[in-house]
Design an enzyme around this catalytic site. Structure first.
Site, PDB file in Angstrom:
ATOM      1  N   ASP A  42      -6.643   5.328  -6.897  1.00  0.00           N
ATOM      2  CA  ASP A  42      -5.741   6.285  -6.252  1.00  0.00           C
ATOM      3  C   ASP A  42      -4.893   6.998  -7.272  1.00  0.00           C
ATOM      4  O   ASP A  42      -5.037   6.847  -8.472  1.00  0.00           O
ATOM      5  CB  ASP A  42      -4.957   5.667  -5.089  1.00  0.00           C
ATOM      6  CG  ASP A  42      -4.305   4.380  -5.455  1.00  0.00           C
ATOM      7  OD1 ASP A  42      -3.730   4.327  -6.553  1.00  0.00           O
ATOM      8  OD2 ASP A  42      -4.380   3.437  -4.645  1.00  0.00           O
ATOM      9  N   LYS A  52      -3.456   8.505  -3.028  1.00  0.00           N
ATOM     10  CA  LYS A  52      -2.838   9.252  -2.006  1.00  0.00           C
ATOM     11  C   LYS A  52      -1.506   9.782  -2.490  1.00  0.00           C
ATOM     12  O   LYS A  52      -0.682   9.004  -2.923  1.00  0.00           O
ATOM     13  CB  LYS A  52      -2.587   8.377  -0.774  1.00  0.00           C
ATOM     14  CG  LYS A  52      -2.862   6.896  -0.982  1.00  0.00           C
ATOM     15  CD  LYS A  52      -2.620   6.090   0.236  1.00  0.00           C
ATOM     16  CE  LYS A  52      -3.375   4.815   0.174  1.00  0.00           C
ATOM     17  NZ  LYS A  52      -2.647   3.619   0.063  1.00  0.00           N
ATOM     18  N   MET A 106       9.219   4.379  -4.214  1.00  0.00           N
ATOM     19  CA  MET A 106       9.002   5.504  -3.297  1.00  0.00           C
ATOM     20  C   MET A 106      10.338   6.029  -2.769  1.00  0.00           C
ATOM     21  O   MET A 106      10.448   6.380  -1.596  1.00  0.00           O
ATOM     22  CB  MET A 106       8.105   5.068  -2.117  1.00  0.00           C
ATOM     23  CG  MET A 106       6.714   4.683  -2.572  1.00  0.00           C
ATOM     24  SD  MET A 106       5.701   4.008  -1.258  1.00  0.00           S
ATOM     25  CE  MET A 106       6.225   2.300  -1.234  1.00  0.00           C
TER      26      MET A 106
HETATM   27  N1  SAH Z   1       1.824  -1.107  -6.289  1.00  0.00           N
HETATM   28  C1  SAH Z   1       2.696  -0.289  -7.079  1.00  0.00           C
HETATM   29  C2  SAH Z   1       3.692   0.471  -6.256  1.00  0.00           C
HETATM   30  C3  SAH Z   1       3.091   1.494  -5.350  1.00  0.00           C
HETATM   31  S1  SAH Z   1       4.324   2.352  -4.466  1.00  0.00           S
HETATM   32  C4  SAH Z   1       3.388  -1.151  -8.128  1.00  0.00           C
HETATM   33  O1  SAH Z   1       3.340  -2.381  -8.043  1.00  0.00           O
HETATM   34  O2  SAH Z   1       4.010  -0.586  -9.030  1.00  0.00           O
HETATM   35  C5  SAH Z   1       4.487   3.800  -5.437  1.00  0.00           C
HETATM   36  C6  SAH Z   1       5.837   3.854  -6.114  1.00  0.00           C
HETATM   37  O3  SAH Z   1       5.851   3.031  -7.255  1.00  0.00           O
HETATM   38  C7  SAH Z   1       6.202   5.219  -6.633  1.00  0.00           C
HETATM   39  O4  SAH Z   1       6.738   6.041  -5.610  1.00  0.00           O
HETATM   40  C8  SAH Z   1       7.239   4.892  -7.666  1.00  0.00           C
HETATM   41  O5  SAH Z   1       8.471   4.624  -7.058  1.00  0.00           O
HETATM   42  C9  SAH Z   1       6.721   3.596  -8.223  1.00  0.00           C
HETATM   43  N2  SAH Z   1       5.925   3.798  -9.464  1.00  0.00           N
HETATM   44  C10 SAH Z   1       4.669   3.453  -9.678  1.00  0.00           C
HETATM   45  N3  SAH Z   1       4.304   3.738 -10.947  1.00  0.00           N
HETATM   46  C11 SAH Z   1       5.373   4.272 -11.528  1.00  0.00           C
HETATM   47  C12 SAH Z   1       5.650   4.779 -12.838  1.00  0.00           C
HETATM   48  N4  SAH Z   1       4.740   4.764 -13.803  1.00  0.00           N
HETATM   49  N5  SAH Z   1       6.880   5.250 -13.100  1.00  0.00           N
HETATM   50  C13 SAH Z   1       7.829   5.255 -12.144  1.00  0.00           C
HETATM   51  N6  SAH Z   1       7.640   4.800 -10.907  1.00  0.00           N
HETATM   52  C14 SAH Z   1       6.427   4.306 -10.592  1.00  0.00           C
END
Ligand code: SAH
Length: 464
Positions: free
Chosen positions: A248, A270, A383
């Site tokens: 994704d 998404k 998010m």
């Molecule tokens: N499963 C993922 C989270 C998915 S929800 C995890 O464990 O990290 C998606 C959210 O994760 C984004 O809206 C943001 O808030 C955060 N996120 C994911 N990767 C990121 C990154 N490289 N830098 C900043 N925020 C990140």
């Protein structure tokens, strides 16, 4: 080829070591690991060798080396810092046609010790022909990463089934196909996951089955927040053996570069409100592909079990009896916090940390605010960008101090990382002013003030 690599069976064989220092100690340890009997001559002993002598692990002869000591030995090592003695040992051993190693003196060696990766009974030996032991060690480090620690157990299991497999498949070609599937499929994965009894059971089932096994399986893999260096060894290994990859939006291009070259890549979304493939379809596609016998890699940003809907995807698989495994990843909170120099807990500032989603559902939050807001807790909001103004409003309304330090980490752990530092009151303004975009993580709490002191990663940092 300067040297022929061979593997010696030294069990209960007599080996002779000259020298009593740390270098000799390292060689003695190796010889003992191979089951050898070690006799050692030296005027003095270092502590380690002394202890071994006292415990009877080695036979210690105090004094000087004499050629007669080599009687009945099968291998000789000289590890003294006296060039004359080393030469004498070499001469005496050569005369008796015994293999001899003089440490750090390639011209006096008839054999050399390679750099070793020990996954017994699997052993990998690396030699640079004595030219650069450091280079051999560096190569070893690279290989260590490629060879799972449990390969030894896998080999032991294979040995146990060697005869039955031979009986079941008369033709070499069939046996090879069978073993290729076993050693790269669910059996191997069970061994790597320390599930030995299950692995043995699966192998037995495969052997009893009328057809060659299907290798269909789903790997639900956490791809981390962006920096490919943050992948786990297991993630990388599975990515490189997958037939098809569903990924994704959050999976960084540099991570995607590491999947098997000829794997099919399927983008499944998404971005917010733009689901390239609805969740139910993703769940079913994973199951369908695995049922076709494919090794399916489902790559998700961060960790699959943290706001990743990983649980839903494997629920479908479990219901339909499809084999799967889950590989944890570095979640955005860990990655962004580390790369922004913001420890999520700290004895002086925060004793707990809460991960919450700031995702708005029908315009409101799904958050249970109770217990979230107190002075000694760090709040990490995933998010949270779109709903940030109302999020901050809620935090303030529920009693958070207006000057509570807060950070936005955009594209954390990537070369494009940007960290914006402000307060819970000023965050929404920061987002507008700097056009902060997704993916961004929000960190709220007193620990944020440590950023100034602890930031180490070369990204942009904006303080206002
Ligand atoms: N499963 C993922 C989270 C998915 S929800 C995890 O464990 O990290 C998606 C959210 O994760 C984004 O809206 C943001 O808030 C955060 N996120 C994911 N990767 C990121 C990154 N490289 N830098 C900043 N925020 C990140």
């Amino acid at each position: 080829m300067e040297f022929l690599p061979i593997f010696l069976d030294l069990k209960q064989r007599h080996c002779f070591v000259v020298g009593g220092g740390d270098v000799a100690l390292r060689k003695v340890r190796l010889l003992l690991r191979a089951g050898a009997r070690v006799e050692l001559v030296s005027l003095t002993l270092c502590d380690g060798l002394q202890a071994m002598a006292e415990q009877g692990d080695i036979i210690y002869c105090p004094g000087h080396f004499s050629p007669s000591m080599l009687e009945g030995k099968v291998l000789v090592v000289a590890a003294t810092d006296d060039a004359l003695v080393n030469r004498q040992v070499h001469g005496a051993a050569t005369e008796k046609n015994l293999p001899v190693n003089v440490v750090d003196c390639p011209e006096l060696c008839s054999f050399i010790f390679p750099s070793i990766i020990d996954r017994s009974p699997v052993v990998v030996a690396i030699s640079t022909g004595g030219t650069s032991p450091t280079l051999a060690r560096l190569i070893r480090t690279k290989l260590e990463a490629l060879i799972p620690a449990a390969y030894g157990k896998l080999a032991t299991l294979a040995e146990k089934f060697r005869q039955p497999v031979k009986q079941r498949f008369a033709r070499v070609h069939q046996r090879r196909l069978f073993w290729e599937d076993v050693l790269q499929g669910p059996v191997a994965e069970q061994v790597f996951a320390q599930q030995l009894p299950q692995a043995e059971q699966t192998l037995q089932q495969l052997l009893d089955a009328p057809e060659l096994p299907s290798k269909g399986e789903v790997y639900l893999i956490g791809a981390g927040p962006g920096d490919p260096d943050l992948l786990t060894f297991r993630a990388l290994r599975l990515m490189q053996q997958a037939d098809v990859v569903l990924y994704d939006r959050l999976v960084s291009p540099r991570v995607l570069d590491l999947v098997r070259r000829d794997a099919d890549l399927i983008y499944v979304g998404k971005a917010r409100a733009d689901h390239a493939m609805p969740q139910e379809d993703i769940n079913q596609t994973l199951a369908d592909l695995a049922k076709q016998g494919k090794r399916v890699c489902r790559l998700k940003g961060g960790d699959p079990f943290i706001f990743g809907r990983g649980g839903e995807e494997i629920e479908t698989l479990a219901e339909q009896g499809v084999a799967f495994q889950v590989v944890p990843g570095i979640t955005a909170a860990s990655g962004c916090a580390s790369y922004a120099g913001i420890p999520l807990t700290h004895r002086d500032y925060a004793q707990s940390v809460a991960f919450v989603t700031g995702h708005l559902k029908d315009g409101s939050f799904n958050i249970n605010w109770d217990g979230l807001i107190h002075p000694q807790q760090t709040l990490v909001i995933y998010m949270g960008l779109v709903g940030l103004p109302s999020l901050c409003e809620q935090l303030l309304a529920r009693g958070m101090k207006a000057d509570m330090p807060a950070a936005l980490v955009q594209q954390g752990t990537t070369p494009e990382q940007k960290v914006y530092i402000g307060t819970v009151e000023s965050l929404p303004e920061l987002v507008k002013k700097h056009k902060v975009k997704a993916p961004t993580l929000v960190i709220v709490g007193d620990v944020v003030q440590l950023h100034d002191k602890l930031a180490w990663f070369k990204g942009t940092s904006i303080n206002s």
